[in-house]
Design a protein around this motif. Structure first.
Motif, PDB file in Angstrom:
ATOM      1  N   ILE A 125       5.966  12.145 -24.715  1.00  0.00           N
ATOM      2  CA  ILE A 125       6.952  12.825 -24.047  1.00  0.00           C
ATOM      3  C   ILE A 125       8.546  11.246 -25.291  1.00  0.00           C
ATOM      4  CG2 ILE A 125       9.064  12.203 -22.053  1.00  0.00           C
ATOM      5  CD1 ILE A 125       6.545  14.706 -21.619  1.00  0.00           C
ATOM      6  N   ILE A 126       9.270  11.362 -25.575  1.00  0.00           N
ATOM      7  CA  ILE A 126       9.858  10.290 -26.465  1.00  0.00           C
ATOM      8  C   ILE A 126      11.162  10.281 -25.983  1.00  0.00           C
ATOM      9  CG2 ILE A 126      11.174   9.929 -28.377  1.00  0.00           C
ATOM     10  CD1 ILE A 126       8.677  11.698 -30.296  1.00  0.00           C
ATOM     11  N   TYR A 127      11.899   9.427 -25.297  1.00  0.00           N
ATOM     12  CA  TYR A 127      13.327   9.512 -24.528  1.00  0.00           C
ATOM     13  C   TYR A 127      13.927   8.067 -24.518  1.00  0.00           C
ATOM     14  CZ  TYR A 127       9.577   6.631 -21.424  1.00  0.00           C
ATOM     15  OH  TYR A 127       9.157   5.399 -21.101  1.00  0.00           O
ATOM     16  N   GLU A 128      15.127   7.741 -23.944  1.00  0.00           N
ATOM     17  CA  GLU A 128      15.887   6.489 -24.468  1.00  0.00           C
ATOM     18  C   GLU A 128      16.750   6.194 -23.319  1.00  0.00           C
ATOM     19  OE1 GLU A 128      17.624   8.428 -28.750  1.00  0.00           O
ATOM     20  OE2 GLU A 128      19.025   9.089 -26.697  1.00  0.00           O
ATOM     21  N   SER A 129      16.808   5.239 -23.535  1.00  0.00           N
ATOM     22  CA  SER A 129      17.474   4.796 -22.485  1.00  0.00           C
ATOM     23  C   SER A 129      16.922   4.161 -21.050  1.00  0.00           C
ATOM     24  CB  SER A 129      19.278   5.369 -21.683  1.00  0.00           C
ATOM     25  OG  SER A 129      19.590   5.059 -23.202  1.00  0.00           O
ATOM     26  N   ARG A 130      17.244   5.281 -19.953  1.00  0.00           N
ATOM     27  CA  ARG A 130      17.392   5.109 -18.805  1.00  0.00           C
ATOM     28  C   ARG A 130      15.121   4.775 -18.494  1.00  0.00           C
ATOM     29  NH1 ARG A 130      18.704   9.698 -15.636  1.00  0.00           N
ATOM     30  NH2 ARG A 130      17.923  10.956 -17.450  1.00  0.00           N
TER      31      ARG A 130
END
Length: 420
Positions: A125-130
């Motif tokens: 899982i590659i994600y940003e910010s939260r």
């Protein structure tokens, strides 16, 4: 770290995840729920440490000049950590799809076959910010028996570490295999590229973030990627539309929350009702502060900024709406399929035959008849939770709940049947 060091570190995580996945696939639903409860308890117990870690991210974000909305999305306090823990409690209550018999039949030779849901295996899982995504993604993957490697944004690195450590440590107390939930603990950008090369160990990558991040992952990944680029959602006001409903659905779809992928971005109005319906719709949108960008025919009826070709393909994520008058259902469908992102489309009409033609003609994951586009959401669909929305057509499409985090296998039983 050098790129070689990053690659080696990520490969170690991936190998460990594969090993953990084999053990996870054998856990019973009861065991998984007990582990999830322990994870939630550990998050609650570690709330002070998580909030302290988050304070480091907030301080760094302020120094980097992050915007107030970005900082707000990044911020964790006791209430938000409790909300994350309650989210885990909700996942405990969801039905476990693993082991579900999807189909079964017998063959003339006596073989008995079952198609059974099983975990996908290992998911990146590659994600940003939260930082709440760290928990949301990990627990949904875990409930379905998948090992997870998480790569969050650099702006939330301390928060993400604290949350991931709490989940793994809490779960291990009651039987969670080692390395079931792993976070890439460094912020080197090359870690994304390294993760995308782990096709020997990872079965799937799910990127969650901006279009740039997703395009990077898709261009580099050697394994399947489930994603959506944009949410260019349309609402078509048909000639048989109820005006009050058209107003309510347009306003809700556009203004209930603007910075999300299921918000309305283009309004299409049938020319036969444009003069009677469009002024009322435009007035309601104006009250909400929406800027209209209209085609030439639209601007002859209501006040609007001239729309450009670029507007039809833009995801505004703001109080801006492009408006186009069309002469037929077919023209509306053609516009949607040309400029849309295959996310969510809605038709407002009292004519069921027209609605059915619209639903069949739009090449999108979600097609609605008299329903706000904002309801394109896993929770609203009754999935309980979602890991994202897919505009792909293979494996998963639309809101992705627990079922979409599974694959299947064929289990065949017999009494010694042979081919010869």
């Amino acid at each position: 770290m050098t790129e070689a060091e990053v690659f080696t570190a990520v490969e170690t995580l991936a190998r460990n995840a594969r090993t953990a996945s084999y053990r996870l696939s054998q856990l019973s639903t009861h065991a998984k729920n007990a582990i999830l409860e322990a994870m939630a308890a550990e998050l609650r117990a570690r709330t002070p440490e998580i909030v302290a870690a988050n304070a480091l991210d907030l301080k760094a974000g302020e120094e980097k000049g992050l915007s107030k909305p970005m900082l707000e999305r990044l911020k964790l306090d006791e209430k938000k950590v409790e909300a994350i823990a309650r989210g885990i409690d909700q996942v405990v209550a969801l039905p476990d799809p693993v082991g579900q018999v999807m189909d079964e039949w017998a063959r003339p030779n006596g073989m008995r076959l079952q198609q059974v849901r099983v975990p996908i295996g290992t998911i990146g899982i590659i994600y940003e910010s939260r930082p709440n995504v760290t928990s949301d993604a990990a627990v949904l993957c875990f409930k379905t028996g998948n090992a997870t490697i998480l790569r969050g944004g650099s702006e939330a690195i301390h928060s993400n570490r604290a949350i991931a450590e709490a989940l793994q440590a809490g779960g291990e107390k009651v039987g969670l295999p080692a390395h079931a939930i792993q976070l890439i603990p460094f912020t080197d950008r090359s870690s994304v590229s390294a993760l995308c090369q782990m096709d020997k160990w990872l079965d799937l990558i799910i990127p969650r973030g901006g279009k740039g991040l997703i395009e990077t992952v898709v261009s580099q990944a050697r394994m399947p990627v489930i994603k959506h680029y944009d949410g260019i959602c349309h609402l078509f006001v048909d000639v048989a539309a109820d005006l009050d409903m058209a107003v309510a659905l347009t306003v809700d779809s556009k203004t209930q929350k603007t910075g999300v992928c299921n918000a309305l971005e283009t309004l299409l109005v049938h020319s036969s009702v444009a003069e009677s319906h469009l002024p009322t719709i435009a007035a309601a949108l104006k009250e909400k502060g929406v800027e209209l960008r209209g085609c030439e025919r639209t601007r002859q009826i209501v006040e609007a900024v001239p729309a450009t070709e670029e507007d039809w393909g833009t995801e505004y994520l703001d109080l801006i709406l492009s408006v186009k008058i069309v002469d037929s259902l077919e023209e509306a469908i053609e516009h949607i399929n040309t400029y849309g992102s295959h996310h969510t489309e809605c038709i407002v009409t009292k004519d069921d035959a027209t609605a059915n033609a619209f639903l069949a003609g739009c090449d999108s994951a979600c097609v609605f008849h008299n329903v706000s586009t904002r309801l394109a959401d896993g929770e609203e669909f009754g999935f309980g939770a979602e890991i994202g929305i897919s505009t792909d057509k293979l494996h998963a499409r639309g809101p992705m709940g627990l079922r979409e985090l599974t694959s299947y296998q064929y289990r065949v039983r017999g009494e010694g049947q042979t081919k010869g």
